[in-house]
Write an enzyme that holds these catalytic residues in place. Sequence first.
Site, PDB file in Angstrom:
ATOM      1  N   GLY A 139      31.104  50.726  48.668  1.00  0.00           N
ATOM      2  CA  GLY A 139      29.947  50.575  48.874  1.00  0.00           C
ATOM      3  C   GLY A 139      29.210  49.000  49.422  1.00  0.00           C
ATOM      4  N   THR A 140      30.568  48.723  49.853  1.00  0.00           N
ATOM      5  CA  THR A 140      30.152  47.686  50.813  1.00  0.00           C
ATOM      6  C   THR A 140      29.284  48.020  51.904  1.00  0.00           C
ATOM      7  OG1 THR A 140      32.065  46.971  52.102  1.00  0.00           O
ATOM      8  CG2 THR A 140      32.279  45.845  50.053  1.00  0.00           C
ATOM      9  N   ASN A 163      28.255  58.617  60.750  1.00  0.00           N
ATOM     10  CA  ASN A 163      29.031  57.816  59.579  1.00  0.00           C
ATOM     11  C   ASN A 163      29.551  56.399  60.186  1.00  0.00           C
ATOM     12  OD1 ASN A 163      31.588  57.993  58.041  1.00  0.00           O
ATOM     13  ND2 ASN A 163      32.214  58.724  59.487  1.00  0.00           N
ATOM     14  N   HIS A 221      33.277  54.666  61.041  1.00  0.00           N
ATOM     15  CA  HIS A 221      34.207  54.565  60.540  1.00  0.00           C
ATOM     16  C   HIS A 221      35.550  53.372  61.505  1.00  0.00           C
ATOM     17  CE1 HIS A 221      38.344  57.024  60.976  1.00  0.00           C
ATOM     18  NE2 HIS A 221      38.665  56.275  62.106  1.00  0.00           N
TER      19      HIS A 221
HETATM   20  C1  GRF Z   1      34.718  51.420  55.633  1.00  0.00           C
HETATM   21  O1  GRF Z   1      35.922  50.980  55.439  1.00  0.00           O
HETATM   22  C2  GRF Z   1      34.455  52.417  56.097  1.00  0.00           C
HETATM   23  O2  GRF Z   1      34.507  52.613  57.904  1.00  0.00           O
HETATM   24  C3  GRF Z   1      35.662  53.621  55.395  1.00  0.00           C
HETATM   25  O3  GRF Z   1      35.088  53.959  54.752  1.00  0.00           O
HETATM   26  C4  GRF Z   1      35.357  52.300  53.848  1.00  0.00           C
HETATM   27  C5  GRF Z   1      34.105  52.330  52.785  1.00  0.00           C
HETATM   28  O4  GRF Z   1      34.073  50.649  52.453  1.00  0.00           O
HETATM   29  N1  GRF Z   1      34.213  55.309  56.173  1.00  0.00           N
HETATM   30  P1  GRF Z   1      32.629  50.157  51.615  1.00  0.00           P
HETATM   31  O5  GRF Z   1      32.768  51.338  50.324  1.00  0.00           O
HETATM   32  O6  GRF Z   1      31.065  50.289  52.256  1.00  0.00           O
HETATM   33  O7  GRF Z   1      32.955  49.223  51.325  1.00  0.00           O
END
Ligand code: GRF
Length: 211
Positions: free
Chosen positions: A22-23, A119, A121
């Site tokens: 969840g960063t 979303n 990515h």
């Molecule tokens: C991120 O790299 C995002 O682009 C991908 O999953 C990862 C999630 O990271 N979809 P976080 O949970 O937000 O730290």
Amino acid sequence: METKKNDNPDKVRIGVLVSGGGTNLQAIIDSCESGILKDIAEIAAVISNKADAYALERAKKHGIYSKFIDRKNFQGNAAFCQEIAKELKSRGVKLICLAGYLCMITPELIKEFKGNIINIHPALLPKFGGKGMYGHNVHETVLKSGDKESGATVHWVNEIYDNGEIIIQKRVSVIPNDTPESLAKRILPVEHQIYPEAILKIIKEGLKIKG
Ligand code: GRF
């Protein structure tokens, strides 16, 4: 759990779907609390399909309503997504942000929210997207391709993985001796920058959007 009140009814209510650390959720929380989304948006719900997702802790720490919904309790993804839709609607959510959410979204859920689902990515779509292209795999494939740059993309969600229209994209150079880990580490802060920027952009443009 919820502690916060909706202090400004004009704020766009966001629902964030998560599966992991969840960063990106944190970046959105921070932007809503004291950054570019202050007075513009607020997170009304965080939903996880994983009980142990640290993202849930992040939400709790900020007094944001959060819930784990166990997919095992539903017969198929359609019923599971229906429950998510019910939950988000009851919280008044207008925009759904997928932030490291590792389940497929059904066309019904997309329709129910009038296409207002986005979303993030960790690559330059339309390259290096699609089924199986998440986490480590994405960066490994980019490095194998020999491309000299990668980056991050925020896009609309449609019925096909990583296929919706691009909202914001930012480039990051691939450098000699990069590993999937080092590349991911350089891209992540860019994600944290462009996700709130994309939310701001679409709210300013009138949350459409597609519907
Ligand atoms: C991120 O790299 C995002 O682009 C991908 O999953 C990862 C999630 O990271 N979809 P976080 O949970 O937000 O730290």
